[in-house]
Design a protein around this motif. Structure first.
Motif, PDB file in Angstrom:
ATOM      1  N   ASP A 194     -18.854  11.429   1.080  1.00 41.06           N
ATOM      2  CA  ASP A 194     -18.386  10.075   0.795  1.00 41.06           C
ATOM      3  C   ASP A 194     -18.727   9.605  -0.610  1.00 41.06           C
ATOM      4  O   ASP A 194     -17.881   9.033  -1.314  1.00 41.06           O
ATOM      5  N   VAL A 195     -19.961   9.790  -1.048  1.00 41.15           N
ATOM      6  CA  VAL A 195     -20.348   9.306  -2.372  1.00 41.15           C
ATOM      7  C   VAL A 195     -19.525   9.999  -3.455  1.00 41.15           C
ATOM      8  O   VAL A 195     -18.993   9.341  -4.364  1.00 41.15           O
ATOM      9  N   ALA A 196     -19.396  11.297  -3.374  1.00 46.23           N
ATOM     10  CA  ALA A 196     -18.614  12.037  -4.375  1.00 46.23           C
ATOM     11  C   ALA A 196     -17.172  11.558  -4.406  1.00 46.23           C
ATOM     12  O   ALA A 196     -16.576  11.410  -5.488  1.00 46.23           O
ATOM     13  N   LEU A 197     -16.599  11.316  -3.254  1.00 44.29           N
ATOM     14  CA  LEU A 197     -15.217  10.845  -3.202  1.00 44.29           C
ATOM     15  C   LEU A 197     -15.083   9.435  -3.776  1.00 44.29           C
ATOM     16  O   LEU A 197     -14.079   9.114  -4.409  1.00 44.29           O
ATOM     17  N   CYS A 198     -16.095   8.608  -3.563  1.00 45.64           N
ATOM     18  CA  CYS A 198     -16.062   7.255  -4.119  1.00 45.64           C
ATOM     19  C   CYS A 198     -16.213   7.249  -5.639  1.00 45.64           C
ATOM     20  O   CYS A 198     -15.853   6.266  -6.295  1.00 45.64           O
ATOM     21  N   LEU A 199     -16.741   8.322  -6.185  1.00 49.39           N
ATOM     22  CA  LEU A 199     -16.945   8.428  -7.634  1.00 49.39           C
ATOM     23  C   LEU A 199     -15.868   9.281  -8.300  1.00 49.39           C
ATOM     24  O   LEU A 199     -15.982   9.600  -9.485  1.00 49.39           O
ATOM     25  N   GLU A 200     -14.834   9.628  -7.570  1.00 53.11           N
ATOM     26  CA  GLU A 200     -13.748  10.434  -8.123  1.00 53.11           C
ATOM     27  C   GLU A 200     -12.782   9.499  -8.859  1.00 53.11           C
ATOM     28  O   GLU A 200     -12.101   8.678  -8.245  1.00 53.11           O
ATOM     29  N   LEU A 201     -12.715   9.647 -10.156  1.00 57.39           N
ATOM     30  CA  LEU A 201     -11.936   8.733 -10.991  1.00 57.39           C
ATOM     31  C   LEU A 201     -10.452   9.078 -10.962  1.00 57.39           C
ATOM     32  O   LEU A 201     -10.068  10.236 -11.144  1.00 57.39           O
ATOM     33  N   ASP A 202      -9.628   8.059 -10.741  1.00 56.52           N
ATOM     34  CA  ASP A 202      -8.164   8.181 -10.840  1.00 56.52           C
ATOM     35  C   ASP A 202      -7.606   9.295  -9.970  1.00 56.52           C
ATOM     36  O   ASP A 202      -6.730  10.052 -10.393  1.00 56.52           O
ATOM     37  N   ARG A 203      -8.092   9.360  -8.758  1.00 53.68           N
ATOM     38  CA  ARG A 203      -7.603  10.376  -7.820  1.00 53.68           C
ATOM     39  C   ARG A 203      -6.140  10.140  -7.455  1.00 53.68           C
ATOM     40  O   ARG A 203      -5.388  11.081  -7.209  1.00 53.68           O
ATOM     41  N   PHE A 204      -5.725   8.852  -7.460  1.00 57.61           N
ATOM     42  CA  PHE A 204      -4.379   8.517  -7.014  1.00 57.61           C
ATOM     43  C   PHE A 204      -3.635   7.715  -8.085  1.00 57.61           C
ATOM     44  O   PHE A 204      -4.238   6.874  -8.764  1.00 57.61           O
ATOM     45  N   PRO A 205      -2.312   7.935  -8.206  1.00 55.42           N
ATOM     46  CA  PRO A 205      -1.532   7.313  -9.287  1.00 55.42           C
ATOM     47  C   PRO A 205      -0.874   5.991  -8.889  1.00 55.42           C
ATOM     48  O   PRO A 205       0.201   5.664  -9.386  1.00 55.42           O
ATOM     49  N   PHE A 206      -1.490   5.255  -7.998  1.00 58.91           N
ATOM     50  CA  PHE A 206      -0.897   3.998  -7.561  1.00 58.91           C
ATOM     51  C   PHE A 206      -1.941   2.887  -7.578  1.00 58.91           C
ATOM     52  O   PHE A 206      -3.140   3.133  -7.434  1.00 58.91           O
ATOM     53  N   ALA A 207      -1.446   1.665  -7.780  1.00 57.90           N
ATOM     54  CA  ALA A 207      -2.276   0.481  -7.574  1.00 57.90           C
ATOM     55  C   ALA A 207      -2.045  -0.002  -6.147  1.00 57.90           C
ATOM     56  O   ALA A 207      -1.054   0.374  -5.505  1.00 57.90           O
ATOM     57  N   MET A 208      -2.955  -0.817  -5.644  1.00 58.70           N
ATOM     58  CA  MET A 208      -2.843  -1.323  -4.278  1.00 58.70           C
ATOM     59  C   MET A 208      -2.697  -2.835  -4.323  1.00 58.70           C
ATOM     60  O   MET A 208      -3.605  -3.535  -4.771  1.00 58.70           O
ATOM     61  N   VAL A 209      -1.554  -3.325  -3.871  1.00 54.97           N
ATOM     62  CA  VAL A 209      -1.207  -4.741  -3.952  1.00 54.97           C
ATOM     63  C   VAL A 209      -1.258  -5.347  -2.554  1.00 54.97           C
ATOM     64  O   VAL A 209      -0.650  -4.818  -1.612  1.00 54.97           O
ATOM     65  N   ALA A 210      -1.967  -6.462  -2.422  1.00 58.15           N
ATOM     66  CA  ALA A 210      -2.071  -7.154  -1.142  1.00 58.15           C
ATOM     67  C   ALA A 210      -1.249  -8.434  -1.183  1.00 58.15           C
ATOM     68  O   ALA A 210      -1.289  -9.179  -2.169  1.00 58.15           O
ATOM     69  N   ALA A 211      -0.521  -8.683  -0.114  1.00 54.00           N
ATOM     70  CA  ALA A 211       0.289  -9.899  -0.039  1.00 54.00           C
ATOM     71  C   ALA A 211       0.429 -10.324   1.411  1.00 54.00           C
ATOM     72  O   ALA A 211       0.352  -9.496   2.326  1.00 54.00           O
ATOM     73  N   MET A 212       0.662 -11.607   1.611  1.00 54.45           N
ATOM     74  CA  MET A 212       0.828 -12.127   2.959  1.00 54.45           C
ATOM     75  C   MET A 212       2.219 -11.774   3.486  1.00 54.45           C
ATOM     76  O   MET A 212       3.224 -11.948   2.797  1.00 54.45           O
ATOM     77  N   GLU A 213       2.256 -11.252   4.704  1.00 55.04           N
ATOM     78  CA  GLU A 213       3.504 -11.003   5.420  1.00 55.04           C
ATOM     79  C   GLU A 213       3.379 -11.687   6.768  1.00 55.04           C
ATOM     80  O   GLU A 213       2.603 -11.254   7.611  1.00 55.04           O
ATOM     81  N   ASP A 214       4.124 -12.769   6.923  1.00 52.24           N
ATOM     82  CA  ASP A 214       3.933 -13.644   8.076  1.00 52.24           C
ATOM     83  C   ASP A 214       2.488 -14.130   8.068  1.00 52.24           C
ATOM     84  O   ASP A 214       2.051 -14.733   7.099  1.00 52.24           O
ATOM     85  N   SER A 215       1.707 -13.827   9.081  1.00 51.78           N
ATOM     86  CA  SER A 215       0.332 -14.317   9.126  1.00 51.78           C
ATOM     87  C   SER A 215      -0.684 -13.239   8.767  1.00 51.78           C
ATOM     88  O   SER A 215      -1.889 -13.463   8.852  1.00 51.78           O
ATOM     89  N   LEU A 216      -0.202 -12.071   8.339  1.00 50.20           N
ATOM     90  CA  LEU A 216      -1.093 -10.948   8.058  1.00 50.20           C
ATOM     91  C   LEU A 216      -1.140 -10.650   6.563  1.00 50.20           C
ATOM     92  O   LEU A 216      -0.135 -10.785   5.860  1.00 50.20           O
ATOM     93  N   MET A 217      -2.321 -10.232   6.094  1.00 50.98           N
ATOM     94  CA  MET A 217      -2.431  -9.760   4.714  1.00 50.98           C
ATOM     95  C   MET A 217      -2.246  -8.259   4.720  1.00 50.98           C
ATOM     96  O   MET A 217      -3.008  -7.532   5.382  1.00 50.98           O
ATOM     97  N   VAL A 218      -1.238  -7.802   3.993  1.00 58.29           N
ATOM     98  CA  VAL A 218      -0.836  -6.410   4.041  1.00 58.29           C
ATOM     99  C   VAL A 218      -0.982  -5.772   2.670  1.00 58.29           C
ATOM    100  O   VAL A 218      -0.518  -6.307   1.662  1.00 58.29           O
ATOM    101  N   LEU A 219      -1.611  -4.625   2.651  1.00 56.46           N
ATOM    102  CA  LEU A 219      -1.850  -3.863   1.445  1.00 56.46           C
ATOM    103  C   LEU A 219      -0.802  -2.761   1.345  1.00 56.46           C
ATOM    104  O   LEU A 219      -0.505  -2.078   2.328  1.00 56.46           O
ATOM    105  N   SER A 220      -0.233  -2.603   0.145  1.00 59.47           N
ATOM    106  CA  SER A 220       0.752  -1.546  -0.068  1.00 59.47           C
ATOM    107  C   SER A 220       0.442  -0.818  -1.370  1.00 59.47           C
ATOM    108  O   SER A 220      -0.200  -1.367  -2.269  1.00 59.47           O
ATOM    109  N   ALA A 221       0.891   0.411  -1.475  1.00 64.69           N
ATOM    110  CA  ALA A 221       0.681   1.224  -2.660  1.00 64.69           C
ATOM    111  C   ALA A 221       1.849   1.043  -3.604  1.00 64.69           C
ATOM    112  O   ALA A 221       3.010   1.149  -3.196  1.00 64.69           O
ATOM    113  N   ARG A 222       1.548   0.772  -4.864  1.00 60.14           N
ATOM    114  CA  ARG A 222       2.592   0.593  -5.870  1.00 60.14           C
ATOM    115  C   ARG A 222       2.391   1.643  -6.966  1.00 60.14           C
ATOM    116  O   ARG A 222       1.500   1.496  -7.809  1.00 60.14           O
ATOM    117  N   PRO A 223       3.192   2.705  -6.984  1.00 58.02           N
ATOM    118  CA  PRO A 223       3.032   3.762  -8.001  1.00 58.02           C
ATOM    119  C   PRO A 223       3.148   3.201  -9.409  1.00 58.02           C
ATOM    120  O   PRO A 223       3.993   2.323  -9.681  1.00 58.02           O
TER     121      PRO A 223
END
Length: 225
Positions: A194-223
């Motif tokens: 876990d620690v090594a994975l948490c310190l892995e820089l730029d493993r993924f090429p997307f940002a994560m955007v959170a927004a309300m959908e109805d009454s839920l906060m939903v996170l999505s990946a934005r390349p």
């Protein structure tokens, strides 16, 4: 770019842009969930809400901090999640700090959830947007968690177009109390990587955007190209 760094309780006004940082482990786990094919992540207000959502949607994947518990499919560990096939699935996530921080700024026009795993993609989205003022929500330890602060400061420098030696920021994160507790087994629901994975820089090429959908906060990946 005017960057402000604040703990969850210190965010008393709705920011125009919020970057919620939880390195160990909520938003490293979220990044891995998207990396394993998840379509979206619902950020639950409570354990009861997570279980209610899971009961109403049996095909969803529910995860939480700490040890395994009835009703939940897995725990908040990137090392355990990385072998999962989540293609097309919805994940419900409830954690002690990360999801709480995101929900605290849910009214902000733009909410990003971040860790080192998506640091450059997050900074790139901020640069593309041209954000003048950004509040970085440091979720751990009442805003004092050095792994979260280091990550937030690194992203802020990259978003401002400044050069930054990632090694120093990663060193701080690796020497944080959270890293020690994970490595020593103080926290439950932990994989040895876990620690090594948490310190892995730029493993993924997307940002994560959170927004309300109805009454839920939903996170999505934005390349980010």
């Amino acid at each position: 770019m005017d960057a402000r760094f604040a703990g969850i309780a210190e965010v008393t006004e709705t920011p125009s842009v919020a970057v919620v940082v939880d390195v160990m482990r909520a938003f490293t786990v979220a990044a891995w969930a998207f990396g394993r094919g998840a379509e979206r992540i619902v950020l639950a207000e409570s354990l009861d809400e997570a279980l209610t959502l899971k009961a109403a949607n049996p095909d969803w994947v529910a995860l939480k901090d700490g040890p395994p518990a009835p009703g939940f499919d897995t725990v908040n560990s990137p090392g355990l999640l990385r072998s999962s096939n989540l293609k097309g699935r919805t994940v419900v996530q409830k954690t002690t700090a990360g999801t709480v921080g995101a929900l605290a700024v849910k009214e902000a026009p733009l909410v990003l959830c971040a860790s080192f795993a998506v640091a450059e993609a997050t900074a790139r989205l901020l640069r593309t947007r041209g954000s003048e003022s950004v509040t970085f929500v440091v979720t751990g330890e009442g805003g004092q968690a050095d792994e979260d602060l280091a990550c937030a400061q690194y992203i802020a420098r990259r978003a401002a177009g400044a050069g930054a030696d990632a090694a120093e920021y990663l060193r701080r994160a690796g020497e944080s109390r959270a890293a020690a507790e994970l490595a020593e087994g103080v926290r439950l629901g932990v994989h040895p990587d876990d620690v090594a994975l948490c310190l892995e820089l730029d493993r993924f090429p997307f940002a994560m955007v959170a927004a309300m959908e109805d009454s839920l906060m939903v996170l999505s990946a934005r390349p980010q190209p």
